[in-house]
Design a protein around this motif. Structure first.
Motif, PDB file in Angstrom:
ATOM      1  N   VAL A 119      48.402  16.698  17.469  1.00 55.50           N
ATOM      2  CA  VAL A 119      47.156  16.669  18.221  1.00 55.50           C
ATOM      3  C   VAL A 119      46.290  15.546  17.677  1.00 55.50           C
ATOM      4  O   VAL A 119      46.224  15.336  16.476  1.00 55.50           O
ATOM      5  CB  VAL A 119      46.430  18.027  18.107  1.00 55.50           C
ATOM      6  CG1 VAL A 119      45.002  17.916  18.573  1.00 55.50           C
ATOM      7  CG2 VAL A 119      47.178  19.068  18.920  1.00 55.50           C
ATOM      8  N   HIS A 158      49.105  11.958  22.219  1.00 51.96           N
ATOM      9  CA  HIS A 158      48.472  13.165  22.740  1.00 51.96           C
ATOM     10  C   HIS A 158      47.370  12.808  23.746  1.00 51.96           C
ATOM     11  O   HIS A 158      47.261  13.423  24.812  1.00 51.96           O
ATOM     12  CB  HIS A 158      47.910  13.980  21.579  1.00 51.96           C
ATOM     13  CG  HIS A 158      47.107  15.171  22.003  1.00 51.96           C
ATOM     14  ND1 HIS A 158      47.609  16.128  22.863  1.00 51.96           N
ATOM     15  CD2 HIS A 158      45.840  15.550  21.713  1.00 51.96           C
ATOM     16  CE1 HIS A 158      46.672  17.042  23.067  1.00 51.96           C
ATOM     17  NE2 HIS A 158      45.592  16.706  22.399  1.00 51.96           N
ATOM     18  N   ALA A 210      47.003  13.769  27.742  1.00 55.18           N
ATOM     19  CA  ALA A 210      45.809  14.370  28.336  1.00 55.18           C
ATOM     20  C   ALA A 210      45.341  13.554  29.541  1.00 55.18           C
ATOM     21  O   ALA A 210      45.032  14.115  30.602  1.00 55.18           O
ATOM     22  CB  ALA A 210      44.698  14.471  27.286  1.00 55.18           C
ATOM     23  N   PHE A 238      35.760  25.022  35.282  1.00 53.18           N
ATOM     24  CA  PHE A 238      36.938  24.306  34.779  1.00 53.18           C
ATOM     25  C   PHE A 238      36.557  23.159  33.849  1.00 53.18           C
ATOM     26  O   PHE A 238      37.339  22.787  32.968  1.00 53.18           O
ATOM     27  CB  PHE A 238      37.803  23.796  35.934  1.00 53.18           C
ATOM     28  CG  PHE A 238      39.189  23.408  35.497  1.00 53.18           C
ATOM     29  CD1 PHE A 238      40.121  24.385  35.190  1.00 53.18           C
ATOM     30  CD2 PHE A 238      39.554  22.081  35.361  1.00 53.18           C
ATOM     31  CE1 PHE A 238      41.390  24.048  34.757  1.00 53.18           C
ATOM     32  CE2 PHE A 238      40.827  21.731  34.928  1.00 53.18           C
ATOM     33  CZ  PHE A 238      41.737  22.715  34.630  1.00 53.18           C
ATOM     34  N   ARG A 254      34.608  23.242  31.475  1.00 57.19           N
ATOM     35  CA  ARG A 254      34.600  23.752  30.109  1.00 57.19           C
ATOM     36  C   ARG A 254      36.021  23.802  29.541  1.00 57.19           C
ATOM     37  O   ARG A 254      36.240  23.464  28.385  1.00 57.19           O
ATOM     38  CB  ARG A 254      33.971  25.133  30.096  1.00 57.19           C
ATOM     39  CG  ARG A 254      33.961  25.729  28.728  1.00 57.19           C
ATOM     40  CD  ARG A 254      33.075  26.916  28.648  1.00 57.19           C
ATOM     41  NE  ARG A 254      31.728  26.527  28.279  1.00 57.19           N
ATOM     42  CZ  ARG A 254      30.802  27.419  27.949  1.00 57.19           C
ATOM     43  NH1 ARG A 254      31.081  28.689  27.971  1.00 57.19           N
ATOM     44  NH2 ARG A 254      29.603  27.017  27.612  1.00 57.19           N
ATOM     45  N   GLU A 255      36.965  24.204  30.382  1.00 53.86           N
ATOM     46  CA  GLU A 255      38.366  24.210  29.939  1.00 53.86           C
ATOM     47  C   GLU A 255      38.769  22.814  29.456  1.00 53.86           C
ATOM     48  O   GLU A 255      39.479  22.653  28.473  1.00 53.86           O
ATOM     49  CB  GLU A 255      39.262  24.691  31.092  1.00 53.86           C
ATOM     50  CG  GLU A 255      40.739  24.261  31.039  1.00 53.86           C
ATOM     51  CD  GLU A 255      41.578  24.971  29.981  1.00 53.86           C
ATOM     52  OE1 GLU A 255      41.034  25.802  29.253  1.00 53.86           O
ATOM     53  OE2 GLU A 255      42.777  24.654  29.886  1.00 53.86           O
ATOM     54  N   MET A 256      38.288  21.781  30.136  1.00 56.27           N
ATOM     55  CA  MET A 256      38.618  20.412  29.730  1.00 56.27           C
ATOM     56  C   MET A 256      37.866  20.028  28.463  1.00 56.27           C
ATOM     57  O   MET A 256      38.429  19.429  27.559  1.00 56.27           O
ATOM     58  CB  MET A 256      38.268  19.430  30.852  1.00 56.27           C
ATOM     59  CG  MET A 256      39.153  19.589  32.075  1.00 56.27           C
ATOM     60  SD  MET A 256      38.998  18.176  33.186  1.00 56.27           S
ATOM     61  CE  MET A 256      37.788  18.757  34.329  1.00 56.27           C
ATOM     62  N   LEU A 257      36.565  20.368  28.412  1.00 52.35           N
ATOM     63  CA  LEU A 257      35.736  19.874  27.312  1.00 52.35           C
ATOM     64  C   LEU A 257      35.993  20.578  25.982  1.00 52.35           C
ATOM     65  O   LEU A 257      35.669  20.035  24.934  1.00 52.35           O
ATOM     66  CB  LEU A 257      34.250  19.988  27.682  1.00 52.35           C
ATOM     67  CG  LEU A 257      33.757  18.995  28.741  1.00 52.35           C
ATOM     68  CD1 LEU A 257      32.300  19.272  29.083  1.00 52.35           C
ATOM     69  CD2 LEU A 257      33.912  17.559  28.262  1.00 52.35           C
ATOM     70  N   VAL A 258      36.571  21.776  26.005  1.00 52.09           N
ATOM     71  CA  VAL A 258      36.846  22.436  24.732  1.00 52.09           C
ATOM     72  C   VAL A 258      38.222  22.060  24.187  1.00 52.09           C
ATOM     73  O   VAL A 258      38.564  22.426  23.074  1.00 52.09           O
ATOM     74  CB  VAL A 258      36.768  23.988  24.811  1.00 52.09           C
ATOM     75  CG1 VAL A 258      35.377  24.420  25.190  1.00 52.09           C
ATOM     76  CG2 VAL A 258      37.792  24.544  25.769  1.00 52.09           C
ATOM     77  N   ALA A 259      38.999  21.329  24.967  1.00 50.79           N
ATOM     78  CA  ALA A 259      40.338  20.947  24.503  1.00 50.79           C
ATOM     79  C   ALA A 259      40.221  19.933  23.369  1.00 50.79           C
ATOM     80  O   ALA A 259      39.248  19.191  23.291  1.00 50.79           O
ATOM     81  CB  ALA A 259      41.132  20.366  25.663  1.00 50.79           C
ATOM     82  N   PRO A 260      41.223  19.899  22.489  1.00 49.34           N
ATOM     83  CA  PRO A 260      41.152  18.966  21.359  1.00 49.34           C
ATOM     84  C   PRO A 260      41.517  17.541  21.769  1.00 49.34           C
ATOM     85  O   PRO A 260      42.408  16.925  21.201  1.00 49.34           O
ATOM     86  CB  PRO A 260      42.162  19.540  20.358  1.00 49.34           C
ATOM     87  CG  PRO A 260      43.143  20.275  21.197  1.00 49.34           C
ATOM     88  CD  PRO A 260      42.404  20.774  22.396  1.00 49.34           C
ATOM     89  N   VAL A 261      40.852  17.031  22.785  1.00 47.05           N
ATOM     90  CA  VAL A 261      41.054  15.645  23.217  1.00 47.05           C
ATOM     91  C   VAL A 261      39.679  14.987  23.335  1.00 47.05           C
ATOM     92  O   VAL A 261      38.664  15.662  23.421  1.00 47.05           O
ATOM     93  CB  VAL A 261      41.788  15.551  24.586  1.00 47.05           C
ATOM     94  CG1 VAL A 261      43.171  16.148  24.491  1.00 47.05           C
ATOM     95  CG2 VAL A 261      40.994  16.204  25.684  1.00 47.05           C
ATOM     96  N   ILE A 313      39.477  12.494  28.971  1.00 46.73           N
ATOM     97  CA  ILE A 313      39.169  13.317  30.138  1.00 46.73           C
ATOM     98  C   ILE A 313      38.582  12.447  31.254  1.00 46.73           C
ATOM     99  O   ILE A 313      39.002  12.525  32.412  1.00 46.73           O
ATOM    100  CB  ILE A 313      38.153  14.426  29.747  1.00 46.73           C
ATOM    101  CG1 ILE A 313      38.792  15.381  28.734  1.00 46.73           C
ATOM    102  CG2 ILE A 313      37.678  15.178  30.980  1.00 46.73           C
ATOM    103  CD1 ILE A 313      37.792  16.269  28.018  1.00 46.73           C
ATOM    104  N   ARG A 356      29.207  17.107  25.679  1.00 47.25           N
ATOM    105  CA  ARG A 356      30.387  17.885  25.300  1.00 47.25           C
ATOM    106  C   ARG A 356      30.148  19.389  25.461  1.00 47.25           C
ATOM    107  O   ARG A 356      31.060  20.143  25.763  1.00 47.25           O
ATOM    108  CB  ARG A 356      30.704  17.583  23.836  1.00 47.25           C
ATOM    109  CG  ARG A 356      31.974  18.188  23.348  1.00 47.25           C
ATOM    110  CD  ARG A 356      33.028  17.112  23.237  1.00 47.25           C
ATOM    111  NE  ARG A 356      34.290  17.640  23.682  1.00 47.25           N
ATOM    112  CZ  ARG A 356      35.446  17.026  23.515  1.00 47.25           C
ATOM    113  NH1 ARG A 356      35.516  15.873  22.934  1.00 47.25           N
ATOM    114  NH2 ARG A 356      36.552  17.555  23.974  1.00 47.25           N
ATOM    115  N   SER A 357      28.924  19.855  25.221  1.00 43.54           N
ATOM    116  CA  SER A 357      28.704  21.300  25.219  1.00 43.54           C
ATOM    117  C   SER A 357      28.376  21.824  26.612  1.00 43.54           C
ATOM    118  O   SER A 357      27.918  22.937  26.757  1.00 43.54           O
ATOM    119  CB  SER A 357      27.564  21.635  24.260  1.00 43.54           C
ATOM    120  OG  SER A 357      26.385  20.990  24.689  1.00 43.54           O
TER     121      SER A 357
END
Lengths: 289, 325
Positions: free
Chosen positions: A18, A23, A27, A108, A110-117, A122, A287-288
């Motif tokens: 990661v 990686h 993404a 959705f 949030r699903e993208m923004l919390v990923a370790p990328v 994104i 990000r948040s």
């Protein structure tokens, strides 16, 4: 504490790769693929988006042809064609970018923004996806080239597609930039219209940027889209027989303080604008969210 | 025991004037199912957000899976699974497409993706609906899919923020069956928040949080045993008089909760006959209950969890709005 039966296969794969460039690339590619999947699922939108450029080309173009003097060498619709092609990607690309407002509303994002990328991955994925979808859509308009006297030369077609992709990428990035600040779905559409329409009118898509009053000439030079629309018209005219005089009237070169920008430089300016808009979008995206 | 899965020291979060979290300490052991119990607005979601690197603490520190949440965000993110209160699925994609999106974003090895997708779909009983668009899913199915997705990248800690909120009781029970079954097959620490007392019972340990402070941490059994008293609720013809008489004649401090005169006494059942002798008001009904987590909550905070939610604790929407600034 209770003991649990472990699944050994899960423990063996704890070590993931990661954070590296491979990686990030995965993404970007995945965000792009999601745009493609959603694009395929929504053919109605594709056709709705195409109505507008076709109205410009055949209804406005035909209606105005009788009063617009193009010097007799070139049909007004031929002149309009590159501009209308550009218009065909504007709205769908900007809406693809601004769809992040919907992604936020329906969770959705949030699903993208919390990923370790990174945010970079994104947003670049989103812009590439939106640009690909918008360019694919414009193929329908491109297919009509013959009807307005533009030859189907393969090299010309490829050049136009490449420029369309640049325009679409720029507009998707603008949509992303807007979506970083727009919270409400209801505000998304009007705001993007308000941004796109001036860009469209000031790009030379619908009228030649010749003999304009100074204030208007300055605005057209500040418009990022100008640096895509003008090269598009230039490559189309390369494949037509146009006299120097008509060229001067219909496709004047962009000048900066008297210096005529070569096409290559114009495209570089367009890419510079696109990168700057993209960077701004990445910078202000929270990000948040 | 290895290093704790979650370690929190003096964690504080303020939103302007509002102190949402007031210096909490926590240790969650690896493999534990840990519950965070408290009324809405108590600071549960704020704490989870900090642990998941989605919000910054105003003071104090926290580590998850051995990594500091403020300094090693990416390391923490790749080692946690998240299920939020609000849905975060793309309903225009199929279940499989949602899972694959997640797997790619979290760097699940390609050769392993397919098998891992099969595993997690199996765990939540969605194998035969995997190719359906999520928009055709019911609320319970969506929540199950989110849990499956949270597990896809084999996280060290799975965070479930109110995993059953907004679901009907039957669906809630089903979700819990899946969560409890996970522990047999997944090597994962579960950290969940809830304001349902009966859900907290499923946890190995629970922390009771109220007004941003942890008031107790222990196993549900130990917490209940510490109360040692039964709860008695009576309905009378004159509640105010009943409260006064209970205090004067039986030395029992009673209060009004949920419209009933409520008090705690050891050996509640044998207390009832004395009740009828001592009170001059008419008693319509008597209910004696063994201590529950609700009583534990009341013992530590002086109110039931429902009182707490109707009281003047900061509304979660206010906190949310403040957090957006």
């Amino acid at each position: 504490m209770t003991t649990t039966t472990r699944d050994p296969s899960t423990a063996a794969h704890r070590h993931r790769t990661v954070g590296g460039p491979a990686h990030e690339l995965r993404a970007i590619s995945m965000v792009w693929q999601r745009e493609m999947i959603r694009f395929r699922h929504d053919p109605a939108r594709v056709f709705a988006m195409l109505l507008q450029p076709l109205l410009f080309l055949f209804v406005m173009g035909t209606g105005l042809a009788s009063i617009v003097d193009t010097g007799g060498e070139i049909d007004f619709r031929t002149f309009l064609f590159p501009g209308v092609l550009a218009i065909s990607v504007l709205f769908s690309a900007a809406f693809a970018g601004i769809s992040l407002v919907w992604d936020r509303e329906f969770g959705f994002l949030r699903e993208m923004l919390v990923a370790p990328v990174s945010k970079f991955a994104i947003i670049v994925g989103k812009c590439l996806g939106g640009a690909t979808a918008a360019t694919a859509q414009s193929l329908v308009v491109l297919a009509l080239a013959g009807m307005v006297g533009v030859p189907y030369h393969p090299v010309l077609m490829l050049k136009l597609l490449a420029l369309l992709f640049v325009a679409a990428f720029m507009l998707t990035a603008i949509g992303v930039l807007l979506s970083a600040r727009i919270r409400q779905i209801q505000a998304a559409m009007p705001t993007s219209q308000l941004t796109i329409l001036p860009m469209m009118f000031l790009s030379g898509a619908l009228f030649p940027l010749a003999n304009l009053p100074d204030w208007l000439a300055i605005l057209t030079k500040l418009n990022p889209l100008t640096y895509v629309v003008q090269p598009m018209r230039a490559v189309v005219f390369d494949y037509l027989n146009v006299s120097a005089g008509a060229l001067e009237a219909l496709d004047p070169a962009i000048t900066w303080f008297g210096w005529q920008l070569p096409i290559g430089v114009q495209i570089l300016v367009a890419l510079g604008f696109a990168s700057a808009i993209l960077a701004a979008g990445i910078a202000i995206f929270d990000r948040s969210d | 025991m290895a290093e704790p899965a979650v370690q929190v020291r003096g964690l504080t979060k303020t939103f302007g004037e509002i102190q949402a979290v007031r210096g909490i300490d926590l240790d969650v052991a690896t493999g534990e199912m840990f519950g965070f119990l408290g009324p809405n607005g108590a600071g549960k979601t704020t704490t989870i957000k900090i642990l998941c690197t989605l919000a910054e603490a105003s003071a104090g520190s926290a580590s998850v899976a051995g990594y500091d949440v403020a300094r090693h965000t990416s390391a923490v993110r790749s080692r946690i699974g998240l299920v939020f209160q609000e849905p975060t699925l793309d309903t225009y994609l199929t279940a499989e497409q949602n899972l694959r999106f997640h797997g790619e974003m979290y760097g699940v090895p390609r050769e392993r993706m397919r098998r891992r997708m099969d595993e997690v779909l199996e765990k939540v009983g969605l194998t035969d609906r995997r190719r359906d668009l999520v928009r055709k899913y019911s609320g319970g199915m969506r929540r199950r899919l989110e849990i499956a997705r949270g597990l896809l990248h084999t996280p060290t800690v799975l965070f479930l923020d109110e995993p059953t909120i907004g679901l009907d009781p039957q669906t809630r029970a089903a979700i819990w069956d899946y969560i409890r079954a996970l522990r047999a097959t997944e090597e994962v620490t579960v950290f969940l928040t809830t304001h349902y007392m009966e859900e907290a019972e499923y946890c190995d340990r629970i922390a009771i949080i109220d007004n941003g402070e942890i008031v107790a941490v222990d196993t549900p059994e130990a917490l209940k045993a510490a109360i040692g008293a039964d709860r008695v609720q009576i309905a009378t013809s004159d509640d105010a008089a009943a409260v006064a008489q209970l205090s004067e004649r039986l030395e029992v401090e009673a209060a009004m909760h949920d419209g009933m005169v409520t008090f705690s006494v050891p050996g509640g059942a044998s207390f009832v006959p004395r009740l009828f002798q001592a009170l001059s008001v008419e008693i319509d009904t008597v209910t004696v209950t063994r201590p529950s987590l609700d009583d534990v909550f009341m013992a530590y905070t002086g109110r039931t969890i429902r009182d707490a939610e109707q009281g003047n604790a900061p509304h979660p929407l206010q906190l949310l709005a403040a957090g957006r600034r």
